[in-house]
Write an enzyme that holds these catalytic residues in place. Structure first.
Site, PDB file in Angstrom:
ATOM      1  N   TYR A 105       0.764   9.062   9.345  1.00  0.00           N
ATOM      2  CA  TYR A 105      -0.676   9.111   9.073  1.00  0.00           C
ATOM      3  C   TYR A 105      -1.393   8.152  10.018  1.00  0.00           C
ATOM      4  O   TYR A 105      -1.095   6.954  10.043  1.00  0.00           O
ATOM      5  CB  TYR A 105      -0.998   8.735   7.617  1.00  0.00           C
ATOM      6  CG  TYR A 105      -2.475   8.898   7.358  1.00  0.00           C
ATOM      7  CD1 TYR A 105      -3.008  10.151   7.114  1.00  0.00           C
ATOM      8  CD2 TYR A 105      -3.339   7.810   7.451  1.00  0.00           C
ATOM      9  CE1 TYR A 105      -4.369  10.323   6.939  1.00  0.00           C
ATOM     10  CE2 TYR A 105      -4.708   7.971   7.271  1.00  0.00           C
ATOM     11  CZ  TYR A 105      -5.221   9.236   7.017  1.00  0.00           C
ATOM     12  OH  TYR A 105      -6.577   9.410   6.871  1.00  0.00           O
ATOM     13  N   GLN A 155      -5.920  14.232   1.210  1.00  0.00           N
ATOM     14  CA  GLN A 155      -5.429  15.597   1.412  1.00  0.00           C
ATOM     15  C   GLN A 155      -4.314  15.673   2.447  1.00  0.00           C
ATOM     16  O   GLN A 155      -3.402  16.499   2.340  1.00  0.00           O
ATOM     17  CB  GLN A 155      -6.575  16.552   1.774  1.00  0.00           C
ATOM     18  CG  GLN A 155      -7.292  16.288   3.080  1.00  0.00           C
ATOM     19  CD  GLN A 155      -8.487  15.352   2.928  1.00  0.00           C
ATOM     20  OE1 GLN A 155      -8.521  14.541   2.002  1.00  0.00           O
ATOM     21  NE2 GLN A 155      -9.446  15.462   3.833  1.00  0.00           N
ATOM     22  N   ASN A 206      -6.992   3.568   4.244  1.00  0.00           N
ATOM     23  CA  ASN A 206      -7.847   2.883   3.277  1.00  0.00           C
ATOM     24  C   ASN A 206      -7.178   2.877   1.897  1.00  0.00           C
ATOM     25  O   ASN A 206      -6.037   3.294   1.725  1.00  0.00           O
ATOM     26  CB  ASN A 206      -9.238   3.519   3.233  1.00  0.00           C
ATOM     27  CG  ASN A 206      -9.187   4.994   2.831  1.00  0.00           C
ATOM     28  OD1 ASN A 206      -8.232   5.453   2.195  1.00  0.00           O
ATOM     29  ND2 ASN A 206     -10.207   5.734   3.197  1.00  0.00           N
ATOM     30  N   SER A 264      -6.714  -4.135   6.091  1.00  0.00           N
ATOM     31  CA  SER A 264      -6.100  -5.178   6.904  1.00  0.00           C
ATOM     32  C   SER A 264      -6.495  -6.575   6.432  1.00  0.00           C
ATOM     33  O   SER A 264      -7.565  -6.787   5.859  1.00  0.00           O
ATOM     34  CB  SER A 264      -6.511  -4.988   8.364  1.00  0.00           C
ATOM     35  OG  SER A 264      -5.737  -5.819   9.198  1.00  0.00           O
ATOM     36  N   GLN A 289      -9.755  -9.178  12.827  1.00  0.00           N
ATOM     37  CA  GLN A 289      -9.350  -8.443  11.630  1.00  0.00           C
ATOM     38  C   GLN A 289     -10.542  -8.049  10.780  1.00  0.00           C
ATOM     39  O   GLN A 289     -10.557  -6.979  10.162  1.00  0.00           O
ATOM     40  CB  GLN A 289      -8.369  -9.269  10.805  1.00  0.00           C
ATOM     41  CG  GLN A 289      -7.005  -9.382  11.428  1.00  0.00           C
ATOM     42  CD  GLN A 289      -6.401  -8.027  11.758  1.00  0.00           C
ATOM     43  OE1 GLN A 289      -6.062  -7.255  10.878  1.00  0.00           O
ATOM     44  NE2 GLN A 289      -6.280  -7.721  13.040  1.00  0.00           N
ATOM     45  N   HIS A 336     -12.148  -4.558  11.217  1.00  0.00           N
ATOM     46  CA  HIS A 336     -11.479  -3.335  10.773  1.00  0.00           C
ATOM     47  C   HIS A 336     -12.300  -2.613   9.715  1.00  0.00           C
ATOM     48  O   HIS A 336     -12.322  -1.380   9.666  1.00  0.00           O
ATOM     49  CB  HIS A 336     -10.095  -3.647  10.207  1.00  0.00           C
ATOM     50  CG  HIS A 336      -9.012  -3.613  11.238  1.00  0.00           C
ATOM     51  ND1 HIS A 336      -8.687  -2.471  11.929  1.00  0.00           N
ATOM     52  CD2 HIS A 336      -8.182  -4.581  11.689  1.00  0.00           C
ATOM     53  CE1 HIS A 336      -7.690  -2.744  12.767  1.00  0.00           C
ATOM     54  NE2 HIS A 336      -7.373  -4.012  12.646  1.00  0.00           N
ATOM     55  N   GLU A 381      -0.554 -10.271   5.398  1.00  0.00           N
ATOM     56  CA  GLU A 381      -0.070  -9.230   6.312  1.00  0.00           C
ATOM     57  C   GLU A 381       0.185  -9.851   7.687  1.00  0.00           C
ATOM     58  O   GLU A 381       1.269  -9.740   8.247  1.00  0.00           O
ATOM     59  CB  GLU A 381      -1.112  -8.121   6.420  1.00  0.00           C
ATOM     60  CG  GLU A 381      -0.751  -7.036   7.433  1.00  0.00           C
ATOM     61  CD  GLU A 381      -1.896  -6.094   7.714  1.00  0.00           C
ATOM     62  OE1 GLU A 381      -1.639  -4.996   8.242  1.00  0.00           O
ATOM     63  OE2 GLU A 381      -3.067  -6.440   7.437  1.00  0.00           O
ATOM     64  N   HIS A 382      -0.832 -10.493   8.244  1.00  0.00           N
ATOM     65  CA  HIS A 382      -0.726 -11.208   9.519  1.00  0.00           C
ATOM     66  C   HIS A 382      -0.906 -12.699   9.256  1.00  0.00           C
ATOM     67  O   HIS A 382      -1.803 -13.097   8.521  1.00  0.00           O
ATOM     68  CB  HIS A 382      -1.818 -10.770  10.501  1.00  0.00           C
ATOM     69  CG  HIS A 382      -1.877  -9.296  10.762  1.00  0.00           C
ATOM     70  ND1 HIS A 382      -2.765  -8.458  10.098  1.00  0.00           N
ATOM     71  CD2 HIS A 382      -1.167  -8.520  11.607  1.00  0.00           C
ATOM     72  CE1 HIS A 382      -2.601  -7.225  10.537  1.00  0.00           C
ATOM     73  NE2 HIS A 382      -1.641  -7.223  11.447  1.00  0.00           N
ATOM     74  N   ASP A 387      -0.935  -6.130  17.584  1.00  0.00           N
ATOM     75  CA  ASP A 387      -1.594  -4.856  17.274  1.00  0.00           C
ATOM     76  C   ASP A 387      -1.377  -3.824  18.371  1.00  0.00           C
ATOM     77  O   ASP A 387      -1.388  -2.619  18.103  1.00  0.00           O
ATOM     78  CB  ASP A 387      -3.104  -5.071  17.102  1.00  0.00           C
ATOM     79  CG  ASP A 387      -3.479  -5.333  15.656  1.00  0.00           C
ATOM     80  OD1 ASP A 387      -2.587  -5.277  14.788  1.00  0.00           O
ATOM     81  OD2 ASP A 387      -4.668  -5.592  15.387  1.00  0.00           O
ATOM     82  N   GLU A 392      35.553   1.575 -19.413  1.00  0.00           N
ATOM     83  CA  GLU A 392      34.196   2.131 -19.560  1.00  0.00           C
ATOM     84  C   GLU A 392      34.182   3.417 -20.371  1.00  0.00           C
ATOM     85  O   GLU A 392      33.118   3.995 -20.612  1.00  0.00           O
ATOM     86  CB  GLU A 392      33.575   2.378 -18.185  1.00  0.00           C
ATOM     87  CG  GLU A 392      33.206   1.097 -17.465  1.00  0.00           C
ATOM     88  CD  GLU A 392      32.345   1.316 -16.223  1.00  0.00           C
ATOM     89  OE1 GLU A 392      31.734   0.324 -15.770  1.00  0.00           O
ATOM     90  OE2 GLU A 392      32.290   2.456 -15.721  1.00  0.00           O
ATOM     91  N   HIS A 450      37.167  10.035 -14.892  1.00  0.00           N
ATOM     92  CA  HIS A 450      37.283   9.148 -13.736  1.00  0.00           C
ATOM     93  C   HIS A 450      38.731   8.663 -13.597  1.00  0.00           C
ATOM     94  O   HIS A 450      39.285   8.633 -12.495  1.00  0.00           O
ATOM     95  CB  HIS A 450      36.358   7.932 -13.887  1.00  0.00           C
ATOM     96  CG  HIS A 450      34.924   8.197 -13.567  1.00  0.00           C
ATOM     97  ND1 HIS A 450      34.158   9.072 -14.287  1.00  0.00           N
ATOM     98  CD2 HIS A 450      34.123   7.699 -12.578  1.00  0.00           C
ATOM     99  CE1 HIS A 450      32.924   9.091 -13.776  1.00  0.00           C
ATOM    100  NE2 HIS A 450      32.890   8.275 -12.735  1.00  0.00           N
TER     101      HIS A 450
END
Length: 428
Positions: A124, A186, A209, A233, A255, A258, A322-323, A356, A410, A415
């Site tokens: 994506y 979608q 997003n 971000s 950042q 964004h 994240e960063h 980046d 068991e 088995h």
């Protein structure tokens, strides 16, 4: 940016709260779109593209002609920049390959592990306010190195029904097998269920997003894996008075631009330095084309002043950025001890922008505190570890009694029988 001095530990979680909606606010919408795509395929896909992207499409599949036209439009200089970045990303991700692990745990009992590619992956690529062709590099390059057979890319079209030329050029350069004009919930739903135009995939990658993040999480309910929860971000900078305030401000703004739901945080041991950075942020902000978005993000952001590096480290780990940029008189303290961060950038001359785009590391990283448990995208993200074993006649005679005893304990007689039958044949 709001300056907060020496906050109490009990208040950290409130101060460090992300400016994001809760999943409950979004999940009902995502479920509706998923059910519609699942039941109506391309018809529903086209309706949502018309509603959200304001365009009617004859086909959601990008043609070879469109790809060639886009490639001819991208400047020579930008192509060379993209190719240089691609080369660095290839080098770093190729270096992550590992050999087969083979070990004989007992005489006659051989076990080994090999990595195999995920055959079908979906990428994506956001394309709204900023068409992120750099993300194509970060996802398609390691997918190709891993050996994925189908690499399906989805990105939202503009109002002319086109995907950004740079995205199309980079996608064909990196070996994407199919490009789809679809964005948002979608697109994720299409990759999850498959439609007449979108192949169903086994794993979905890529940032987006909050709606895309929740859609990816919902995809896991239908047996599709995802790279990680990757939403808006975020960046945390740890800097003391030895750092360059202009550099720090530029990193915070890189950042913030964004989007309005991005968050940037400065942690420092000097209130005077925090004030200087604040002044520099607003000075640089005035020159940015995306001033509006960056301003909204800055309004959600904070400068936190603490007494010492130890407190700073504890606070940073509690946030799990994240960063993470560190620029202090003792960077090694943070580098050696940081536990929770998606990607770390060290020193005055390592802007987050390098990661980046072109240094070689991957920029698809866990947000919203998920760096406490998730890694960023890497070569292994596109691979599965499969284990193998082979036991000889001698081996089953050595290990067999252990298996029989454990299975009986068991209460799993079948088995036990699977071993007993073999041992009887060997003993006869």
């Amino acid at each position: 940016m709001q300056i907060i001095q020496n906050p109490l530990k009990k208040d950290w979680s409130t101060i460090l709260e992300r400016p994001t909606k809760t999943v409950d606010d979004i999940e009902a919408i995502v479920n509706t779109v998923f059910n519609d795509i699942k039941n109506n395929g391309d018809k529903a896909l086209n309706e949502y593209t018309h509603r959200f992207d304001k365009v009617e499409l004859e086909s959601v599949i990008v043609s070879e002609i469109e790809i060639n036209d886009a490639s001819n439009t991208v400047s020579k200089e930008l192509k060379e920049a993209i190719q240089l970045a691609k080369s660095n990303i290839e080098k770093f991700h190729s270096a992550q390959k590992t050999e087969k692990v083979l070990f004989e745990t007992m005489d006659g009992v051989a076990c080994w592990q090999e990595k195999r590619p995920i055959q079908k992956v979906g990428l994506y690529i956001p394309g709204g306010t900023a068409p992120l062709f750099s993300t194509v590099l970060m996802l398609a390059v390691p997918a190709n190195i891993a050996g994925c057979k189908e690499i399906v890319l989805c990105s939202p079209p503009n109002k002319e029904g086109r995907i950004a030329n740079e995205i199309l050029y980079t996608a064909q350069l990196c070996g994407v097998t199919k490009i789809i004009k679809a964005g948002g919930i979608q697109a994720v739903a299409g990759l999850t269920f498959g439609t007449e135009s979108i192949p169903q995939v086994y794993k979905i990658f890529g940032p987006g997003n909050q709606y895309v993040t929740v859609a990816k999480q919902l995809a896991t309910k239908y047996g599709v894996a995802i790279d990680m929860p990757a939403g808006p971000s975020e960046l945390l900078v740890m800097a003391d008075k030895s750092a360059n305030a202009a550099y720090v401000a530029s990193d915070l703004l890189s950042q913030a631009e964004h989007g309005a739901d991005s968050q940037v945080i400065l942690v420092t041991t000097s209130k005077d330095f925090a004030q200087v950075v604040n002044t520099e942020v607003y000075k640089q902000l005035n020159d940015l084309p995306r001033k509006g978005m960056a301003t909204d993000a800055i309004n959600n952001s904070k400068s936190i002043v603490v007494d010492n590096f130890e407190t700073a480290l504890e606070l940073i780990d509690a946030y799990g950025p994240e960063h993470f940029i560190v620029s202090t008189t003792n960077d090694d303290f943070f580098v050696d001890n940081i536990g929770n961060a998606g990607s770390v950038f060290i020193g005055d001359y390592t802007p987050e922008s390098a990661g980046d785009y072109a240094s070689g590391t991957n920029h698809t990283l866990p947000t919203n505190g998920f760096s406490k448990a998730y890694s960023g995208v890497n070569l292994d993200s596109f691979l599965k570890s499969m284990t193998f074993q082979k036991i000889s006649k001698k081996g089953i005679m050595v290990i067999g009694p252990t298996i029989q005893l454990m299975a009986e304990a068991e209460g799993l007689q079948a088995h036990k029988n699977a071993v007993t039958l073999r041992l009887k044949d060997l003993e006869s």
